[in-house]
Design an enzyme around this catalytic site. Structure first.
Site, PDB file in Angstrom:
ATOM      1  N   ARG A 171     -44.911  12.827-107.838  1.00  0.00           N
ATOM      2  CA  ARG A 171     -45.396  13.939-106.615  1.00  0.00           C
ATOM      3  C   ARG A 171     -46.910  13.390-105.209  1.00  0.00           C
ATOM      4  NH1 ARG A 171     -46.605  19.743-105.636  1.00  0.00           N
ATOM      5  NH2 ARG A 171     -45.973  19.630-103.177  1.00  0.00           N
ATOM      6  N   CYS A 191     -45.508  15.640 -98.287  1.00  0.00           N
ATOM      7  CA  CYS A 191     -45.058  15.407 -99.849  1.00  0.00           C
ATOM      8  C   CYS A 191     -44.582  14.709 -99.729  1.00  0.00           C
ATOM      9  CB  CYS A 191     -45.152  16.893-100.386  1.00  0.00           C
ATOM     10  SG  CYS A 191     -46.704  17.544 -99.728  1.00  0.00           S
TER      11      CYS A 191
HETATM   12  C1  LIG Z   1     -48.777  22.235 -98.336  1.00  0.00           C
HETATM   13  C2  LIG Z   1     -48.102  23.067 -99.352  1.00  0.00           C
HETATM   14  C3  LIG Z   1     -46.708  21.901 -99.255  1.00  0.00           C
HETATM   15  C4  LIG Z   1     -47.086  20.401 -99.156  1.00  0.00           C
HETATM   16  C5  LIG Z   1     -46.153  19.713 -98.425  1.00  0.00           C
HETATM   17  O1  LIG Z   1     -44.738  19.631 -98.760  1.00  0.00           O
HETATM   18  N1  LIG Z   1     -46.660  19.361 -97.130  1.00  0.00           N
HETATM   19  C6  LIG Z   1     -46.367  18.402 -96.618  1.00  0.00           C
HETATM   20  C7  LIG Z   1     -46.255  18.747 -95.243  1.00  0.00           C
HETATM   21  S1  LIG Z   1     -45.390  18.377 -93.835  1.00  0.00           S
HETATM   22  O2  LIG Z   1     -43.944  19.549 -93.848  1.00  0.00           O
HETATM   23  O3  LIG Z   1     -45.122  17.332 -93.894  1.00  0.00           O
HETATM   24  O4  LIG Z   1     -45.829  19.046 -92.749  1.00  0.00           O
HETATM   25  C8  LIG Z   1     -48.136  23.827 -99.093  1.00  0.00           C
HETATM   26  C9  LIG Z   1     -46.797  25.006 -99.730  1.00  0.00           C
HETATM   27  C10 LIG Z   1     -46.941  26.598 -99.810  1.00  0.00           C
HETATM   28  C11 LIG Z   1     -48.476  26.774 -98.989  1.00  0.00           C
HETATM   29  C12 LIG Z   1     -49.060  27.990 -98.862  1.00  0.00           C
HETATM   30  C13 LIG Z   1     -48.367  28.600 -99.340  1.00  0.00           C
HETATM   31  O5  LIG Z   1     -48.121  29.234 -98.003  1.00  0.00           O
HETATM   32  C14 LIG Z   1     -49.265  30.718 -99.286  1.00  0.00           C
HETATM   33  C15 LIG Z   1     -50.375  30.457 -98.009  1.00  0.00           C
HETATM   34  C16 LIG Z   1     -50.091  30.222 -96.709  1.00  0.00           C
HETATM   35  C17 LIG Z   1     -51.467  30.310 -95.681  1.00  0.00           C
HETATM   36  O6  LIG Z   1     -50.956  30.475 -94.425  1.00  0.00           O
HETATM   37  C18 LIG Z   1     -51.737  28.936 -95.537  1.00  0.00           C
HETATM   38  C19 LIG Z   1     -52.407  28.574 -97.056  1.00  0.00           C
HETATM   39  C20 LIG Z   1     -51.487  28.777 -98.662  1.00  0.00           C
HETATM   40  C21 LIG Z   1     -51.572  29.021 -99.851  1.00  0.00           C
HETATM   41  C22 LIG Z   1     -50.288  28.094 -98.393  1.00  0.00           C
HETATM   42  C23 LIG Z   1     -50.926  26.304 -98.441  1.00  0.00           C
HETATM   43  C24 LIG Z   1     -50.257  25.217 -97.972  1.00  0.00           C
HETATM   44  O7  LIG Z   1     -48.877  25.206 -96.798  1.00  0.00           O
HETATM   45  C25 LIG Z   1     -49.019  25.047 -99.163  1.00  0.00           C
HETATM   46  C26 LIG Z   1     -49.550  24.751-100.449  1.00  0.00           C
END
Ligand SMILES: C[C@H](CCC(=O)NCCS(=O)(=O)O)[C@H]1CC[C@H]2[C@@H]3[C@H](O)C[C@@H]4C[C@H](O)CC[C@]4(C)[C@H]3C[C@H](O)[C@]12C
Length: 330
Positions: free
Chosen positions: A18, A2
């Site tokens: 974002r 992100c």
């Molecule tokens: C994908 C989101 C963040 C976006 C982001 O920064 N992606 C980059 C990933 S990386 O670094 O490049 O690998 C994250 C932030 C919080 C996360 C959520 C929260 O952790 C709450 C739950 C946790 C569960 O295990 C999965 C679904 C979920 C609902 C998650 C889905 C997803 O992983 C979220 C929404």
């Protein structure tokens, strides 16, 4: 993956943009939460009430809405981004603190505070908790970008059991590692510039440019978090956003597009599902307009917080566009 940026127009409007990068998912929808909205704190089971109305991208998970990003009626914005391998949470409720699960911190910030200086006081009371039986909290690894209408922008991280707040002078956030690492890494790109380099002789060999953009050679083009941070930082700090909110919104989406991930280009760590930019959003803190486009519908949508009844009883959800729409010209 992100990436987030802040921008300012010459009319002093502050924007926050974002990309939300994840494997394809269906549970997203822009949501409006009114004032005095009652909900249950997932850590303590206490009844909670919102002070301010919030507009942002909601994610529904286990019958619970969490906010990936949003802006409130006072022009405070908060975005959450992944911080894998570095974030640490408290595992105990503390009676003298406000106990909030990591995935609910953005909503807590947006629904209770009007400025960063108010929030700084509030953070002294915050205990970010992942209880041992809360798998959702335990698997959440995130940090936050918070901005307000004064132009201030901060990054909040909880690592090594300590909360750190950074003043975000560069106006960018990406994923791991921690924010201070990214700032140090920027020094390696000190030579990258918008201007064309001068011709130069190496021995008897004359070196010259043959297209625009030679000053930006060295800017990374891959999708790793450090590279997205550097590219977004260069673009954000060299872009000409124009005078109006309208022109700044266009430039904000151009920058986000430059660090966005097309479907299939990046696999996730298990290699099973691809990662992609699920949506890109741009929020204006002064007007509280939420602009966004999705991976399958690149037409910009806009939702105005102030067109809604902020004292309504329940949550309002807006349809998430999934089909391509185009404008016919004949
Ligand atoms: C994908 C989101 C963040 C976006 C982001 O920064 N992606 C980059 C990933 S990386 O670094 O490049 O690998 C994250 C932030 C919080 C996360 C959520 C929260 O952790 C709450 C739950 C946790 C569960 O295990 C999965 C679904 C979920 C609902 C998650 C889905 C997803 O992983 C979220 C929404």
């Amino acid at each position: 993956m992100c990436t987030a940026i802040t921008l300012k127009t010459s009319e002093n409007h502050h924007l926050v943009g974002r990309n939300f990068d994840i494997h394809p998912m269906n549970d997203l929808s822009v949501a409006l939460v009114p004032r005095e909205f009652e909900y249950v704190n997932r850590v303590t089971n206490e009844e909670m009430k919102t002070k301010y109305a919030v507009l942002g991208m909601g994610l529904f998970y286990e019958n619970h809405i969490l906010f990936c990003d949003g802006v409130n009626e006072k022009g405070l914005s908060c975005l959450m981004l992944q911080l894998s391998k570095f974030s640490t949470w408290s595992h105990k409720i503390r009676k003298d603190k406000v106990n909030i699960a990591p995935y609910d911190v953005a909503f807590w910030v947006l629904s209770n505070f009007s400025t960063i200086s108010e929030l700084m006081e509030g953070l002294k009371q915050l205990n970010i908790v992942a209880l041992p039986d809360d798998q959702t909290a335990l698997s959440t690894e995130i940090h936050w970008l918070v901005s307000d209408t004064s132009g201030q922008s901060i990054v909040i991280e909880r690592t090594r059991d300590k909360l750190t707040v950074y003043n975000n002078k560069v106006g960018v956030l990406a994923n791991s590692p921690t924010f201070d690492w990214h700032l140090n890494n920027l020094d390696r790109y000190i030579n990258v510039k918008s201007d064309q380099p001068e011709e130069i002789k190496w021995g008897q060999q004359m070196l010259s440019t043959y297209s625009n953009g030679f000053g930006t050679i060295g800017l990374p083009g891959d999708f790793s978090s450090p590279s997205r941070f550097v590219k977004a930082a260069f673009l954000r700090n060299h872009v000409n956003v124009g005078d109006s909110e309208e022109s700044a919104i266009s430039e904000c989406f151009h920058i986000l597009d430059n660090v966005a991930i097309p479907r299939g280009v990046v696999d996730n760590s298990t290699g099973k599902e691809c990662f992609l930019t699920q949506y890109s959003a741009c929020l204006c803190l002064e007007t509280q307009l939420y602009y966004y486009k999705t991976s399958s519908n690149q037409q910009i949508q806009v939702i105005d917080l102030n067109k809604e009844n902020l004292d309504a009883k329940g949550l309002k959800l807006f349809p998430y566009p999934t089909r391509l729409t185009v404008q016919d010209q004949n």
